[in-house]
Design a protein around this motif. Structure first.
Motif, mmCIF file in Angstrom:
data_model
loop_
_atom_site.group_PDB
_atom_site.id
_atom_site.type_symbol
_atom_site.label_atom_id
_atom_site.label_comp_id
_atom_site.label_asym_id
_atom_site.label_seq_id
_atom_site.Cartn_x
_atom_site.Cartn_y
_atom_site.Cartn_z
ATOM 1 N N ASN A 145 0.812 -1.228 0.000
ATOM 2 C CA ASN A 145 0.000 0.000 0.000
ATOM 3 C C ASN A 145 0.837 1.266 0.000
ATOM 4 O O ASN A 145 0.301 2.373 0.092
ATOM 5 N N ASP A 146 2.162 1.124 -0.083
ATOM 6 C CA ASP A 146 3.057 2.272 0.035
ATOM 7 C C ASP A 146 4.159 2.147 -1.019
ATOM 8 O O ASP A 146 4.999 1.243 -0.941
ATOM 9 N N GLU A 147 4.144 3.034 -1.999
ATOM 10 C CA GLU A 147 5.080 2.921 -3.119
ATOM 11 C C GLU A 147 6.534 3.024 -2.671
ATOM 12 O O GLU A 147 7.412 2.346 -3.201
ATOM 13 N N GLU A 148 6.799 3.862 -1.693
ATOM 14 C CA GLU A 148 8.171 4.012 -1.208
ATOM 15 C C GLU A 148 8.667 2.717 -0.570
ATOM 16 O O GLU A 148 9.801 2.282 -0.816
ATOM 17 N N LEU A 149 7.808 2.089 0.244
ATOM 18 C CA LEU A 149 8.205 0.836 0.883
ATOM 19 C C LEU A 149 8.348 -0.276 -0.151
ATOM 20 O O LEU A 149 9.298 -1.077 -0.084
ATOM 21 N N ILE A 150 7.437 -0.341 -1.120
ATOM 22 C CA ILE A 150 7.528 -1.356 -2.171
ATOM 23 C C ILE A 150 8.846 -1.215 -2.919
ATOM 24 O O ILE A 150 9.556 -2.205 -3.164
ATOM 25 N N ALA A 151 9.194 0.006 -3.292
ATOM 26 C CA ALA A 151 10.435 0.238 -4.034
ATOM 27 C C ALA A 151 11.649 -0.124 -3.186
ATOM 28 O O ALA A 151 12.614 -0.723 -3.692
ATOM 29 N N LYS A 152 11.598 0.219 -1.905
ATOM 30 C CA LYS A 152 12.735 -0.076 -1.026
ATOM 31 C C LYS A 152 12.905 -1.582 -0.855
ATOM 32 O O LYS A 152 14.025 -2.108 -0.966
ATOM 33 N N VAL A 153 11.816 -2.285 -0.576
ATOM 34 C CA VAL A 153 11.899 -3.729 -0.378
ATOM 35 C C VAL A 153 12.403 -4.410 -1.649
ATOM 36 O O VAL A 153 13.255 -5.299 -1.592
ATOM 37 N N THR A 154 11.893 -3.994 -2.799
ATOM 38 C CA THR A 154 12.317 -4.593 -4.064
ATOM 39 C C THR A 154 13.800 -4.373 -4.306
ATOM 40 O O THR A 154 14.531 -5.302 -4.673
ATOM 41 N N LEU A 203 16.225 -3.601 -2.077
ATOM 42 C CA LEU A 203 17.052 -4.279 -1.081
ATOM 43 C C LEU A 203 17.054 -5.790 -1.288
ATOM 44 O O LEU A 203 18.083 -6.449 -1.103
ATOM 45 N N ALA A 204 15.916 -6.344 -1.667
ATOM 46 C CA ALA A 204 15.842 -7.784 -1.919
ATOM 47 C C ALA A 204 16.776 -8.170 -3.055
ATOM 48 O O ALA A 204 17.545 -9.134 -2.951
ATOM 49 N N ASN A 205 16.725 -7.424 -4.139
ATOM 50 C CA ASN A 205 17.591 -7.730 -5.277
ATOM 51 C C ASN A 205 19.059 -7.566 -4.934
ATOM 52 O O ASN A 205 19.904 -8.372 -5.344
ATOM 53 N N GLU A 206 19.382 -6.540 -4.166
ATOM 54 C CA GLU A 206 20.774 -6.344 -3.765
ATOM 55 C C GLU A 206 21.262 -7.484 -2.874
ATOM 56 O O GLU A 206 22.430 -7.882 -2.936
ATOM 57 N N THR A 250 15.853 -12.326 -5.636
ATOM 58 C CA THR A 250 15.340 -11.666 -6.834
ATOM 59 C C THR A 250 13.863 -11.317 -6.654
ATOM 60 O O THR A 250 13.047 -12.172 -6.319
ATOM 61 N N ALA A 251 13.517 -10.051 -6.879
ATOM 62 C CA ALA A 251 12.167 -9.563 -6.596
ATOM 63 C C ALA A 251 11.693 -8.639 -7.700
ATOM 64 O O ALA A 251 12.501 -8.000 -8.393
ATOM 65 N N TRP A 252 10.363 -8.558 -7.845
ATOM 66 C CA TRP A 252 9.773 -7.681 -8.848
ATOM 67 C C TRP A 252 8.418 -7.203 -8.328
ATOM 68 O O TRP A 252 7.644 -7.998 -7.792
ATOM 69 N N PRO A 253 8.106 -5.911 -8.469
ATOM 70 C CA PRO A 253 6.815 -5.412 -7.969
ATOM 71 C C PRO A 253 5.660 -5.776 -8.895
ATOM 72 O O PRO A 253 5.818 -5.814 -10.117
ATOM 73 N N LEU A 254 4.519 -6.051 -8.298
ATOM 74 C CA LEU A 254 3.289 -6.324 -9.040
ATOM 75 C C LEU A 254 2.223 -5.309 -8.613
ATOM 76 O O LEU A 254 2.220 -4.849 -7.466
ATOM 77 N N THR A 257 14.826 -23.451 -0.421
ATOM 78 C CA THR A 257 15.891 -22.510 -0.775
ATOM 79 C C THR A 257 16.194 -21.474 0.310
ATOM 80 O O THR A 257 17.290 -20.945 0.372
ATOM 81 N N GLY A 258 15.213 -21.147 1.136
ATOM 82 C CA GLY A 258 15.401 -20.067 2.109
ATOM 83 C C GLY A 258 15.156 -18.697 1.524
ATOM 84 O O GLY A 258 15.531 -17.675 2.131
ATOM 85 N N ALA A 259 14.506 -18.617 0.368
ATOM 86 C CA ALA A 259 14.242 -17.329 -0.274
ATOM 87 C C ALA A 259 13.417 -16.427 0.635
ATOM 88 O O ALA A 259 12.452 -16.866 1.251
ATOM 89 N N GLY A 260 13.805 -15.168 0.702
ATOM 90 C CA GLY A 260 13.102 -14.166 1.492
ATOM 91 C C GLY A 260 13.838 -13.727 2.730
ATOM 92 O O GLY A 260 13.661 -12.595 3.196
ATOM 93 N N VAL A 261 14.678 -14.588 3.293
ATOM 94 C CA VAL A 261 15.392 -14.235 4.524
ATOM 95 C C VAL A 261 16.267 -13.008 4.319
ATOM 96 O O VAL A 261 16.224 -12.042 5.099
ATOM 97 N N ARG A 262 17.053 -13.023 3.264
ATOM 98 C CA ARG A 262 18.011 -11.932 3.060
ATOM 99 C C ARG A 262 17.301 -10.620 2.772
ATOM 100 O O ARG A 262 17.768 -9.550 3.164
ATOM 101 N N ALA A 263 16.146 -10.698 2.106
ATOM 102 C CA ALA A 263 15.376 -9.487 1.848
ATOM 103 C C ALA A 263 14.903 -8.855 3.146
ATOM 104 O O ALA A 263 15.005 -7.630 3.339
ATOM 105 N N VAL A 264 14.391 -9.674 4.065
ATOM 106 C CA VAL A 264 13.879 -9.148 5.327
ATOM 107 C C VAL A 264 15.015 -8.604 6.191
ATOM 108 O O VAL A 264 14.894 -7.524 6.788
ATOM 109 N N VAL A 265 16.134 -9.317 6.249
ATOM 110 C CA VAL A 265 17.272 -8.839 7.035
ATOM 111 C C VAL A 265 17.808 -7.536 6.454
ATOM 112 O O VAL A 265 18.154 -6.603 7.201
#
Length: 506
Positions: free
Chosen positions: A392-401, A403-406, A410-414, A490-498
């Motif tokens: 619901n927040d474009e700034e947070l969506i962009a930040k999470v996407t 940081l996740a990719n970095e 691998t992440a992509w907004p929908l 795989t453990g996908a998602g952990v690194r994005a949240v950290v």
């Protein structure tokens, strides 16, 4: 973190050729038809020349999953040299280093000690290589019996990573170990058979593992009913193993930002009365990966001592077909009093998550992030290696996407188009939990959004920034191993949240 199957991580500033080890892993690329070692490999000119001549003689291509073995390389203490291809593409350099390191460590299964010199420099790149090597060496052999025990090959014993200065070793090692062990824990949880991991045992595993730095609380079915968590109770009522809600609280002194996490924890998903086809059930032990990610991320955040307050809600249930199983047409009352008409009992994840989102909202955190293997539609949209980000927040969506990719997730907004919300209307209850079949990932996220609260009272109070991570695709790899990803969890998602917690901590 004392798992004997873990790969020990050692970071050093020593020259790679001088380190005593069973093997040395270096990386190569192909430019203008010639295969060359990547820059900053740390080997002397004579040694590098010998390796490149050998690669040419063998016809090596330096492909992304290629590992070429060489013996008798001069100037190298290790008896074996493994040359891996450095992958190209849109992934960050750190992620490409992780993948190359994973290929190298997979090629060295059963070896005791390997040195990795992939051209990395500085603590962040060295930590990435260490992560890739340790995760590529991951094995899950907990349930090998007498038929396999003797033939089981262990992973790599120790990964020695070069390219970090002496004064940076300690911090870089701590980062690599914390994140790697968190990802490994998720893999172990998700790979565990569902007759061994169910809501109660999942809750016991989490509370028994986490350190004193994390406060834990578990709600059983009686407490869930008392607290009005009708979504979790409704999904779990068809199972003989009752649901649980686990709350984890990490509140370090001096933290000024509060992050709430909500994880989907369906320990097995039969589809309920809307039964899945048999073939679709085979991997449904992985439907608790979101809750596992949240628990492991909290552990890593605490291990790193990040100055950010984190509260996680693990919404645990088993979706079965017992005598009291939830029916299409039922109406359940969620935490907070909103009523929901059940349409498809195989859309159960959003129901348990809704209760968790209401609980998270009651704390009025600075941000809420939920993680869930929520929809097959997200796999159709983004494939099997990319997680979807909505919110619901474009700034947070962009930040999470970003940081996740970095971080390597691998992440992509929908999108969440506004025309989806009316498809959730029903004359029977406040809303129904499914809408039109198209845009299924966005429909599910739109339902979840209904349960994200405001910071303060009244309709004018700001809505809490919220991001939804649909990890249905990348959470479980049913195909062959690649990079540092094994077959299975795989453990996908952990690194994005950290990474987000680190960013919020400043």
């Amino acid at each position: 973190m004392g798992d004997p199957r873990s790969t020990t991580i050692t970071l050093t500033d020593q020259a790679p050729g001088s380190i005593e080890a069973d093997a040395l892993v270096v990386a190569a690329t192909k430019n203008d038809g010639a295969v060359r070692l990547v820059a900053d490999h740390g080997l002397d000119a004579e040694t590098a020349g010998h390796v490149e001549e050998a690669l040419a003689a063998l016809g090596a291509e330096a492909g992304a999953e290629e590992a070429t073995r060489l013996v008798g390389v001069p100037g190298v203490s290790a008896g074996l040299v493994v040359v891996v291809g450095m992958p190209s593409g849109r992934a960050s350099r750190a992620e490409r280093l992780r993948r190359a390191a994973g290929v190298g460590s997979r090629a060295l299964a059963g070896r005791g000690r390997a040195v990795l010199a992939l051209g990395q420099s500085g603590p962040e790149e060295a930590a990435a290589v260490a992560q890739g090597a340790a995760l590529g060496a991951y094995t899950f052999v907990e349930y090998h019996g007498v038929g396999k025990a003797a033939s089981t090959r262990p992973g790599l014993g120790e990964a020695v990573v070069t390219g970090v200065s002496a004064d940076e070793v300690e911090a870089a090692t701590a980062d690599a170990v914390a994140v790697t062990e968190a990802v490994r824990w998720v893999r172990d949880l998700v790979n565990t058979p569902p007759n061994q991991l169910y809501p109660e045992s999942f809750a016991e595993t989490v509370t028994g593992r986490l350190s004193d730095a994390v406060e834990t609380e578990v709600w059983d079915p009686a407490r869930l009913e008392q607290e009005g968590c009708g979504g979790i109770l409704g999904v779990g009522q068809g199972s003989g193993r009752g649901p649980r809600l686990v709350t984890l609280r990490y509140a370090p002194e001096g933290a000024t930002t509060h992050l709430a996490l909500v994880g989907k924890g369906i320990t097995f998903d039969s589809g309920g009365l809307c039964l899945k086809p048999g073939a679709s059930m085979v991997t449904m032990k992985m439907d608790m990966a979101g809750a596992a990610v949240c628990a492991a991320a909290v552990e890593a955040i605490a291990a790193l001592g990040l100055p950010v307050r984190v509260t996680a809600y693990l919404c645990l249930a088993e979706n079965m077909t017992g005598d009291l199983a939830q029916r299409p047409g039922d109406v359940v009352t969620m935490r907070g009093g909103r009523t929901v008409e059940i349409i498809n009992t195989d859309a159960e994840g959003r129901l348990v998550m809704a209760d968790g989102l209401v609980l998270a909202s009651e704390q009025e955190p600075d941000a809420i992030v939920d993680v869930a293997t929520l929809t097959g539609a997200c796999i159709i949209a983004l494939g099997e290696r990319t997680l979807g980000v909505m919110g619901n927040d474009e700034e947070l969506i962009a930040k999470v996407t970003r940081l996740a990719n970095e971080a390597g997730d691998t992440a992509w907004p929908l999108p969440m188009p506004e025309e989806i919300r009316p498809t959730l209307d029903t004359p029977v209850a406040d809303l129904k939990h499914t809408g039109e079949r198209s845009a299924g990932a966005s429909v599910a996220a739109t339902f979840l959004q209904e349960f994200v609260g405001r910071r303060g009272e009244g309709d004018d109070a700001p809505v809490i920034p919220w991001a939804h991570l649909d990890i249905a695709g990348p959470a479980f790899n049913e195909k062959t191993p690649w990079g540092y990803q094994p077959k299975g969890a795989t453990g996908a998602g952990v690194r994005a949240v950290v990474a987000l917690a680190r960013d919020l901590a400043g």
